[in-house]
Design a protein around this motif. Structure first.
Motif, PDB file in Angstrom:
ATOM      1  N   THR A 205       5.793  -3.660  -2.176  1.00 22.55           N
ATOM      2  CA  THR A 205       5.662  -2.495  -1.299  1.00 22.55           C
ATOM      3  C   THR A 205       4.429  -2.621  -0.392  1.00 22.55           C
ATOM      4  N   GLU A 206       3.334  -3.138  -0.931  1.00 30.08           N
ATOM      5  CA  GLU A 206       2.133  -3.344  -0.110  1.00 30.08           C
ATOM      6  C   GLU A 206       2.401  -4.362   0.999  1.00 30.08           C
ATOM      7  N   HIS A 207       3.069  -5.445   0.656  1.00 31.32           N
ATOM      8  CA  HIS A 207       3.385  -6.493   1.634  1.00 31.32           C
ATOM      9  C   HIS A 207       4.292  -5.945   2.743  1.00 31.32           C
ATOM     10  N   LEU A 208       5.326  -5.205   2.362  1.00 26.62           N
ATOM     11  CA  LEU A 208       6.245  -4.658   3.359  1.00 26.62           C
ATOM     12  C   LEU A 208       5.563  -3.613   4.243  1.00 26.62           C
ATOM     13  N   GLN A 209       4.640  -2.842   3.658  1.00 28.45           N
ATOM     14  CA  GLN A 209       3.885  -1.872   4.455  1.00 28.45           C
ATOM     15  C   GLN A 209       2.996  -2.594   5.467  1.00 28.45           C
ATOM     16  N   GLU A 210       2.332  -3.666   5.035  1.00 27.92           N
ATOM     17  CA  GLU A 210       1.463  -4.430   5.944  1.00 27.92           C
ATOM     18  C   GLU A 210       2.266  -5.043   7.089  1.00 27.92           C
ATOM     19  N   LYS A 211       3.458  -5.535   6.785  1.00 25.22           N
ATOM     20  CA  LYS A 211       4.310  -6.144   7.805  1.00 25.22           C
ATOM     21  C   LYS A 211       5.037  -5.094   8.651  1.00 25.22           C
ATOM     22  N   GLU A 212       4.957  -3.839   8.220  1.00 17.87           N
ATOM     23  CA  GLU A 212       5.640  -2.727   8.863  1.00 17.87           C
ATOM     24  C   GLU A 212       7.154  -2.907   8.851  1.00 17.87           C
ATOM     25  N   ASP A 213       7.654  -3.523   7.770  1.00 18.91           N
ATOM     26  CA  ASP A 213       9.093  -3.639   7.555  1.00 18.91           C
ATOM     27  C   ASP A 213       9.577  -2.352   6.888  1.00 18.91           C
ATOM     28  N   PRO A 214      10.605  -1.737   7.417  1.00 15.29           N
ATOM     29  CA  PRO A 214      11.099  -0.499   6.808  1.00 15.29           C
ATOM     30  C   PRO A 214      11.808  -0.772   5.477  1.00 15.29           C
ATOM     31  N   PHE A 215      11.468   0.015   4.469  1.00 17.86           N
ATOM     32  CA  PHE A 215      12.046  -0.175   3.139  1.00 17.86           C
ATOM     33  C   PHE A 215      12.168   1.159   2.426  1.00 17.86           C
ATOM     34  N   TYR A 216      12.916   1.137   1.348  1.00 20.82           N
ATOM     35  CA  TYR A 216      13.188   2.317   0.527  1.00 20.82           C
ATOM     36  C   TYR A 216      12.990   1.897  -0.912  1.00 20.82           C
ATOM     37  N   VAL A 217      12.425   2.759  -1.757  1.00 14.29           N
ATOM     38  CA  VAL A 217      12.119   2.390  -3.138  1.00 14.29           C
ATOM     39  C   VAL A 217      12.753   3.387  -4.102  1.00 14.29           C
ATOM     40  N   LEU A 218      13.433   2.833  -5.127  1.00 15.41           N
ATOM     41  CA  LEU A 218      14.040   3.640  -6.176  1.00 15.41           C
ATOM     42  C   LEU A 218      13.429   3.279  -7.517  1.00 15.41           C
ATOM     43  N   ASN A 219      13.123   4.286  -8.309  1.00 17.09           N
ATOM     44  CA  ASN A 219      12.693   4.081  -9.691  1.00 17.09           C
ATOM     45  C   ASN A 219      13.840   4.506 -10.601  1.00 17.09           C
ATOM     46  N   LEU A 220      14.296   3.568 -11.440  1.00 15.44           N
ATOM     47  CA  LEU A 220      15.376   3.857 -12.377  1.00 15.44           C
ATOM     48  C   LEU A 220      14.884   3.918 -13.815  1.00 15.44           C
ATOM     49  N   ASP A 221      13.579   3.972 -14.016  1.00 15.03           N
ATOM     50  CA  ASP A 221      13.011   4.049 -15.366  1.00 15.03           C
ATOM     51  C   ASP A 221      12.609   5.491 -15.657  1.00 15.03           C
ATOM     52  N   PRO A 222      13.407   6.191 -16.469  1.00 19.11           N
ATOM     53  CA  PRO A 222      13.105   7.604 -16.734  1.00 19.11           C
ATOM     54  C   PRO A 222      11.886   7.808 -17.626  1.00 19.11           C
ATOM     55  N   ALA A 223      11.456   6.751 -18.332  1.00 23.14           N
ATOM     56  CA  ALA A 223      10.359   6.896 -19.288  1.00 23.14           C
ATOM     57  C   ALA A 223       9.016   6.422 -18.749  1.00 23.14           C
ATOM     58  N   VAL A 224       8.979   5.893 -17.546  1.00 21.42           N
ATOM     59  CA  VAL A 224       7.710   5.413 -17.001  1.00 21.42           C
ATOM     60  C   VAL A 224       6.778   6.598 -16.780  1.00 21.42           C
ATOM     61  N   ARG A 225       5.525   6.405 -17.113  1.00 23.47           N
ATOM     62  CA  ARG A 225       4.557   7.506 -16.979  1.00 23.47           C
ATOM     63  C   ARG A 225       3.913   7.548 -15.608  1.00 23.47           C
ATOM     64  N   HIS A 226       3.609   6.367 -15.072  1.00 22.13           N
ATOM     65  CA  HIS A 226       2.905   6.301 -13.793  1.00 22.13           C
ATOM     66  C   HIS A 226       3.483   5.168 -12.954  1.00 22.13           C
ATOM     67  N   VAL A 227       3.719   5.446 -11.688  1.00 18.57           N
ATOM     68  CA  VAL A 227       4.176   4.425 -10.745  1.00 18.57           C
ATOM     69  C   VAL A 227       3.106   4.321  -9.653  1.00 18.57           C
ATOM     70  N   PRO A 228       2.497   3.130  -9.489  1.00 20.91           N
ATOM     71  CA  PRO A 228       1.371   2.995  -8.553  1.00 20.91           C
ATOM     72  C   PRO A 228       1.772   2.750  -7.095  1.00 20.91           C
ATOM     73  N   TYR A 229       2.981   3.145  -6.724  1.00 22.50           N
ATOM     74  CA  TYR A 229       3.435   3.007  -5.347  1.00 22.50           C
ATOM     75  C   TYR A 229       4.341   4.198  -5.041  1.00 22.50           C
ATOM     76  N   SER A 230       4.559   4.438  -3.765  1.00 26.79           N
ATOM     77  CA  SER A 230       5.371   5.588  -3.348  1.00 26.79           C
ATOM     78  C   SER A 230       6.849   5.332  -3.601  1.00 26.79           C
TER      79      SER A 230
END
Length: 181
Positions: A46-71
């Motif tokens: 996600t950091e790399h794609l943000q730096e390159k300004e490539d448009p992307f979408y992110v999905l989290n499929l882990d219902p038990a994760v406590r913290h996700v360090p990206y948007s």
């Protein structure tokens, strides 16, 4: 001199066909055992794609994760409450993850609808999965989600291995067998 190649056209498109191909984002489904580095890889991507300004979408499929360090754009935790599933169905941690994924999979057509709306403006769709690899790769809901996405968009599966855990032949083979699903 051979002249049979003189009329070779290097263009794949016919006149008038330029830019008519529908743009499709590439889906990257990240899987791996707990602690293998999936979240770290997702954060780096996600950091790399943000730096390159490539448009992307992110999905989290882990219902038990406590913290996700990206948007995140779509988070299973916004739809299914893992702890409530555990209590309501009297399940342990893995059973609650499977049940949460099953519940989410029943609404995955809505996720695909959201992705379809955004797809023309995206280059990538990144999907993070639960750390318990067998829960996602060997469950009906994991298959439904993976096959739904793969039948709609070009899809790659990124299998993350914690290399220090593969120093013995038995651990290495265990990792490889998980990858063979």
């Amino acid at each position: 001199m051979d002249t049979s190649m003189n009329n070779l056209s290097l263009s794949d498109s016919k006149e008038g066909d330029k830019n008519t191909a529908k743009k499709e984002p590439i889906v990257c489904i990240v899987i791996g055992m707990a602690g293998s580095g999936k979240t770290t890889l997702m954060q780096s991507l996600t950091e790399h794609l943000q730096e390159k300004e490539d448009p992307f979408y992110v999905l989290n499929l882990d219902p038990a994760v406590r913290h996700v360090p990206y948007s995140l754009n779509i988070d299973i935790r916004d739809t299914v409450k893992y702890k409530e599933v555990m209590k309501q169905y009297n399940l342990g941690p893995n059973g609650a993850i499977v049940t949460s994924l099953n519940l989410f999979a029943t609404k995955f057509d809505q996720v695909l609808g959201l992705l379809d709306k955004r797809a023309p403006s995206l280059d990538y769709i990144l999907m993070d999965t639960p750390g318990q690899i067998e829960i996602f790769t060997w469950s009906a809901s994991g298959s439904i989600i993976t096959e739904s996405v793969a039948s709609t968009y070009p899809t790659v599966l990124v299998y993350v291995i914690d290399t220090p855990r593969t120093t013995s032949p038995s651990t290495f083979m265990s990792n490889m067998l998980y990858a063979c699903r």
